[in-house]
Motif scaffolding. Structure first.
Motif, PDB file in Angstrom:
ATOM      1  N   PHE A  63       0.842  -1.199   0.000  1.00 50.05           N
ATOM      2  CA  PHE A  63       0.000   0.000   0.000  1.00 50.05           C
ATOM      3  C   PHE A  63       0.878   1.249   0.000  1.00 50.05           C
ATOM      4  CE2 PHE A  63      -2.230   3.451   2.056  1.00 50.05           C
ATOM      5  CZ  PHE A  63      -3.501   3.415   1.496  1.00 50.05           C
ATOM      6  N   ASN A  64       1.856   1.285   0.881  1.00 51.81           N
ATOM      7  CA  ASN A  64       2.741   2.440   0.963  1.00 51.81           C
ATOM      8  C   ASN A  64       3.624   2.577  -0.269  1.00 51.81           C
ATOM      9  OD1 ASN A  64       1.927   3.348   3.552  1.00 51.81           O
ATOM     10  ND2 ASN A  64       3.110   1.720   4.501  1.00 51.81           N
ATOM     11  N   GLN A  65       3.837   1.478  -0.962  1.00 48.82           N
ATOM     12  CA  GLN A  65       4.670   1.473  -2.150  1.00 48.82           C
ATOM     13  C   GLN A  65       3.951   2.086  -3.355  1.00 48.82           C
ATOM     14  OE1 GLN A  65       5.412  -2.501  -3.691  1.00 48.82           O
ATOM     15  NE2 GLN A  65       7.533  -1.997  -4.205  1.00 48.82           N
ATOM     16  N   MET A  66       2.647   1.850  -3.470  1.00 50.45           N
ATOM     17  CA  MET A  66       1.925   2.227  -4.681  1.00 50.45           C
ATOM     18  C   MET A  66       0.893   3.330  -4.501  1.00 50.45           C
ATOM     19  SD  MET A  66       1.280  -1.298  -6.816  1.00 50.45           S
ATOM     20  CE  MET A  66       0.277  -2.113  -5.576  1.00 50.45           C
ATOM     21  N   ALA A  67       0.323   3.486  -3.315  1.00 49.29           N
ATOM     22  CA  ALA A  67      -0.838   4.358  -3.147  1.00 49.29           C
ATOM     23  C   ALA A  67      -0.458   5.836  -3.145  1.00 49.29           C
ATOM     24  CB  ALA A  67      -1.568   4.014  -1.850  1.00 49.29           C
ATOM     25  N   TRP A  68      -1.469   6.670  -3.439  1.00 49.93           N
ATOM     26  CA  TRP A  68      -1.317   8.124  -3.373  1.00 49.93           C
ATOM     27  C   TRP A  68      -1.337   8.506  -1.899  1.00 49.93           C
ATOM     28  CZ3 TRP A  68      -1.653  11.399  -7.900  1.00 49.93           C
ATOM     29  CH2 TRP A  68      -1.533  12.760  -7.622  1.00 49.93           C
ATOM     30  N   LEU A  69      -0.182   8.860  -1.357  1.00 50.32           N
ATOM     31  CA  LEU A  69      -0.041   9.076   0.077  1.00 50.32           C
ATOM     32  C   LEU A  69      -0.068  10.547   0.484  1.00 50.32           C
ATOM     33  CD1 LEU A  69       2.700   6.391   0.878  1.00 50.32           C
ATOM     34  CD2 LEU A  69       0.221   6.205   1.132  1.00 50.32           C
ATOM     35  N   ASP A  70      -0.160  11.449  -0.488  1.00 51.06           N
ATOM     36  CA  ASP A  70      -0.267  12.865  -0.139  1.00 51.06           C
ATOM     37  C   ASP A  70      -1.513  13.065   0.724  1.00 51.06           C
ATOM     38  OD1 ASP A  70       1.900  13.194  -1.715  1.00 51.06           O
ATOM     39  OD2 ASP A  70       0.886  14.227  -3.353  1.00 51.06           O
ATOM     40  N   PRO A  71      -1.484  14.025   1.623  1.00 52.30           N
ATOM     41  CA  PRO A  71      -2.640  14.206   2.513  1.00 52.30           C
ATOM     42  C   PRO A  71      -3.882  14.641   1.760  1.00 52.30           C
ATOM     43  CG  PRO A  71      -1.093  16.041   2.721  1.00 52.30           C
ATOM     44  CD  PRO A  71      -0.412  14.992   1.897  1.00 52.30           C
ATOM     45  N   ARG A  72      -5.024  14.220   2.297  1.00 51.51           N
ATOM     46  CA  ARG A  72      -6.327  14.713   1.869  1.00 51.51           C
ATOM     47  C   ARG A  72      -7.130  14.946   3.135  1.00 51.51           C
ATOM     48  NH1 ARG A  72      -6.025  10.359  -2.163  1.00 51.51           N
ATOM     49  NH2 ARG A  72      -5.714  11.273  -4.212  1.00 51.51           N
ATOM     50  N   THR A  73      -8.230  15.633   2.993  1.00 44.49           N
ATOM     51  CA  THR A  73      -9.133  15.787   4.131  1.00 44.49           C
ATOM     52  C   THR A  73     -10.531  15.356   3.705  1.00 44.49           C
ATOM     53  OG1 THR A  73      -9.548  18.118   3.569  1.00 44.49           O
ATOM     54  CG2 THR A  73      -7.796  17.651   5.166  1.00 44.49           C
ATOM     55  N   THR A  74     -11.368  15.067   4.689  1.00 46.77           N
ATOM     56  CA  THR A  74     -12.728  14.617   4.404  1.00 46.77           C
ATOM     57  C   THR A  74     -13.720  15.375   5.271  1.00 46.77           C
ATOM     58  OG1 THR A  74     -12.535  12.850   6.053  1.00 46.77           O
ATOM     59  CG2 THR A  74     -11.992  12.274   3.793  1.00 46.77           C
ATOM     60  N   SER A  75     -14.946  15.411   4.801  1.00 52.08           N
ATOM     61  CA  SER A  75     -16.048  15.976   5.570  1.00 52.08           C
ATOM     62  C   SER A  75     -17.324  15.291   5.118  1.00 52.08           C
ATOM     63  CB  SER A  75     -16.130  17.499   5.365  1.00 52.08           C
ATOM     64  OG  SER A  75     -16.261  17.818   3.986  1.00 52.08           O
ATOM     65  N   GLY A  76     -18.414  15.575   5.799  1.00 50.15           N
ATOM     66  CA  GLY A  76     -19.678  14.930   5.470  1.00 50.15           C
ATOM     67  C   GLY A  76     -20.048  13.876   6.491  1.00 50.15           C
ATOM     68  N   GLN A  77     -21.170  13.212   6.258  1.00 52.51           N
ATOM     69  CA  GLN A  77     -21.717  12.276   7.228  1.00 52.51           C
ATOM     70  C   GLN A  77     -21.253  10.843   7.024  1.00 52.51           C
ATOM     71  OE1 GLN A  77     -25.959  12.821   6.992  1.00 52.51           O
ATOM     72  NE2 GLN A  77     -25.867  14.935   7.708  1.00 52.51           N
ATOM     73  N   TRP A  78     -20.460  10.593   5.991  1.00 52.62           N
ATOM     74  CA  TRP A  78     -19.986   9.229   5.782  1.00 52.62           C
ATOM     75  C   TRP A  78     -19.051   8.794   6.903  1.00 52.62           C
ATOM     76  CZ3 TRP A  78     -15.866   8.816   1.302  1.00 52.62           C
ATOM     77  CH2 TRP A  78     -15.000   9.905   1.353  1.00 52.62           C
ATOM     78  N   ARG A  79     -19.041   7.510   7.179  1.00 53.14           N
ATOM     79  CA  ARG A  79     -18.233   6.993   8.293  1.00 53.14           C
ATOM     80  C   ARG A  79     -16.742   7.190   8.037  1.00 53.14           C
ATOM     81  NH1 ARG A  79     -18.597   0.957  11.133  1.00 53.14           N
ATOM     82  NH2 ARG A  79     -16.613   1.138  12.250  1.00 53.14           N
ATOM     83  N   ILE A  80     -16.366   7.292   6.772  1.00 52.48           N
ATOM     84  CA  ILE A  80     -14.952   7.460   6.416  1.00 52.48           C
ATOM     85  C   ILE A  80     -14.351   8.687   7.095  1.00 52.48           C
ATOM     86  CG2 ILE A  80     -13.334   7.789   4.501  1.00 52.48           C
ATOM     87  CD1 ILE A  80     -14.783   5.026   4.617  1.00 52.48           C
ATOM     88  N   SER A  81     -15.133   9.761   7.212  1.00 51.28           N
ATOM     89  CA  SER A  81     -14.594  10.995   7.785  1.00 51.28           C
ATOM     90  C   SER A  81     -14.234  10.819   9.257  1.00 51.28           C
ATOM     91  CB  SER A  81     -15.594  12.149   7.617  1.00 51.28           C
ATOM     92  OG  SER A  81     -16.786  11.893   8.333  1.00 51.28           O
TER      93      SER A  81
END
Length: 528
Positions: A63-81
């Motif tokens: 995952f650390n080798q291939m994924a986009w690891l730059d920071p992002r932020t989230t908002s909203g009612q989804w559990r992901i946030s």
């Protein structure tokens, strides 16, 4: 396999080239189709050029080798946030993009899914719109995409063998009345095809497929494209702005190269294929006095209508070993529910597809934040566990959107993407129905217990630069060409008008093949 040739090198001032931003399913396919037609392409990829032998067979390290690891932020009612506020997305920042990670599933959209507004009618809170194209128009390109990718169950391609995880799925499905189940279609070879070997059934190809049996842009299209001498592949080059003339035509791309230097590549045409999070971000970063709300955003729809498919998983434990990890990660599907039947309590449909996670990922995603006897029992019973996941059509909503977060910066000092999402009531109803069907299926197959897993952090990101017939309703036309800027194209899942139920990669590839034909014709006619 075609031998890898060295990349061509075009001058930064060469304004005859097509610049493609992003080398995944859309951008990589578009680049390949264009260079085969003799058109010079500069392909910018923010990540490194990893090869199959570089992949690590360890989930988190990969995952650390291939994924986009730059920071992002989230908002909203989804559990992901709550569970994953920095959105650790399995969007890959490598040559080949997310095709290096994808499962390989290649179902087609159905006819009604191109006409969601007409078929479903008005759905409160949903920003539904019909696609400006039909299944009939796309069918020849679906054929070409399936042949390109080697989809099993299609065009005479042999099916993958059934692993235990699929046998449990099919057995339970049969017992509850399902009839549309199979081990594919998947773009992973059951027998040698197009220079790629047959699958050795080696488990978690989410980490990258070391055996090269799974189609990806990196394995297939990149070597073929380099051989033409018309591709200038530039890995570790992060696009930060698209420039334009006073008349509003794009004329170049600013990017930060592998040494950290800011460069500008001039262009005749620019195609953006950075996935549905990074594509609107780049267009928003390209705002100017002529395009104050973001490049090609006169409609105000740029970044809006973010979709990610209605997902979730059901894992079940049996009294005998299943060894779900043996064979392909996603080894089969049930498509009976991928229909529109409002009597179920929702519009649109969904697929049930096999999935297997390793112990590390299962521990991370089965119930984030959980602990105690129930959680440890899930892991203790790993060998006896079978798993499926849901992928269904979620509703586009105006307020589900990608915007710039000016308070958080990436490593280049640029605003990161904020992803705002809340489930629509239709999404919740569909997920609940799918959970119940998954549990009934496993119960019918003899499961001792089952466990619902919430949606994963990032799945099929779609819709933030959508196609529309009218310029006021979307960002691009039926060829992915920006309504506002004739020589700017969107070439990834951002252009999806609605999400349908099918995994999106096949449709992204089919649209890119079609788009390449159109761009070549427009260039030849001096229209762009």
């Amino acid at each position: 396999m075609t031998s890898i040739s060295s990349s061509a090198r075009f001058d930064l001032t060469d304004d005859s080239v097509v610049v493609v931003v992003g080398s995944g399913a859309g951008g990589g396919t578009l680049a390949h189709e264009l260079v085969e037609k003799g058109i010079k392409v500069v392909l910018l990829e923010a990540g490194p050029h990893l090869r199959n032998e570089d992949y690590v067979n360890d989930e988190w390290e990969a995952f650390n080798q291939m994924a986009w690891l730059d920071p992002r932020t989230t908002s909203g009612q989804w559990r992901i946030s709550r569970d994953f506020p920095n959105l650790p997305a399995w969007i890959c920042q490598v040559v080949g993009g997310t095709t290096t990670h994808w499962s390989g599933a290649t179902p087609r959209f159905k006819a009604h899914e191109f006409k969601a507004r007409s078929t479903y009618g008005r759905v409160d809170g949903a920003n539904l719109l019909d696609w400006p194209i039909t299944l009939e128009e796309l069918e020849p390109y679906y054929d070409r995409a399936e042949i390109k990718m080697g989809s099993t169950h299609r065009h005479g391609r042999a099916p993958l063998p059934a692993n235990n995880n699929y046998k449990v799925l099919a057995n339970g499905g049969e017992r509850v009345g399902y009839r549309q189940y199979a081990t594919g279609p998947y773009a992973t070879n059951a027998e040698p095809y197009d220079g790629r070997p047959a699958s050795i059934q080696d488990g978690f190809n989410f980490q990258g497929d070391k055996n090269k049996s799974k189609w990806s842009i990196m394995v297939s299209e990149i070597p073929k494209s380099l051989k033409t001498g018309n591709l200038d592949l530039r890995p570790d080059c992060h696009a930060v702005q698209i420039t334009h003339t006073p008349a509003g035509k794009v004329d170049g791309v600013l990017y930060i190269d592998h040494d950290g230097n800011l460069q500008e590549q001039k262009a005749r045409v620019v195609a953006v294929a950075g996935n549905s999070i990074e594509t609107p971000r780049l267009l928003q970063l390209s705002a100017s006095p002529l395009f104050p709300d973001g490049l090609a955003n006169s409609s105000g729809q740029l970044g809006r209508n973010y979709m990610r498919h209605t997902t979730g998983s059901v894992y079940a434990q049996f009294d005998q070993p299943v060894h779900m990890y043996r064979g392909e990660t996603m080894a089969g599907l049930i498509s009976d529910e991928s229909r529109h039947d409002a009597e179920r309590g929702f519009v649109g449909g969904y697929y049930l597809q096999t999935i297997s996670l390793g112990p590390a990922f299962l521990a991370s995603f089965s119930d984030p934040g959980a602990w105690g006897p129930d959680f440890t029992a899930l892991l203790d019973g790993y060998a006896n566990t079978a798993g499926l996941w849901i992928t269904g059509e979620d509703m586009p909503q105006l307020e589900n959107r990608v915007t710039l977060n000016t308070t958080v910066q990436d490593r280049f000092g640029l605003p990161v993407a904020n992803v705002h999402f809340s489930d629509h009531a239709n999404d919740l109803a569909m997920r609940g129905h799918a959970y119940r069907q998954g549990e009934l299926l496993y119960e019918a197959a003899g499961a001792l217990s089952s466990h619902r897993t919430p949606p994963y952090p990032s799945t099929h990101n779609l819709g933030t630069s959508r196609m529309s017939e009218r310029p006021e309703d979307g960002v691009v036309n039926k060829f992915g060409q920006a309504h506002d800027v004739s020589n700017l194209f969107i070439s990834d899942g951002s252009q999806f008008t609605t999400g349908a139920a099918a995994n999106p990669t096949l449709t992204i590839v089919a649209l890119a093949i079609r788009q390449a034909e159109y761009i070549a014709q427009q260039m030849a006619a001096a229209e762009i």
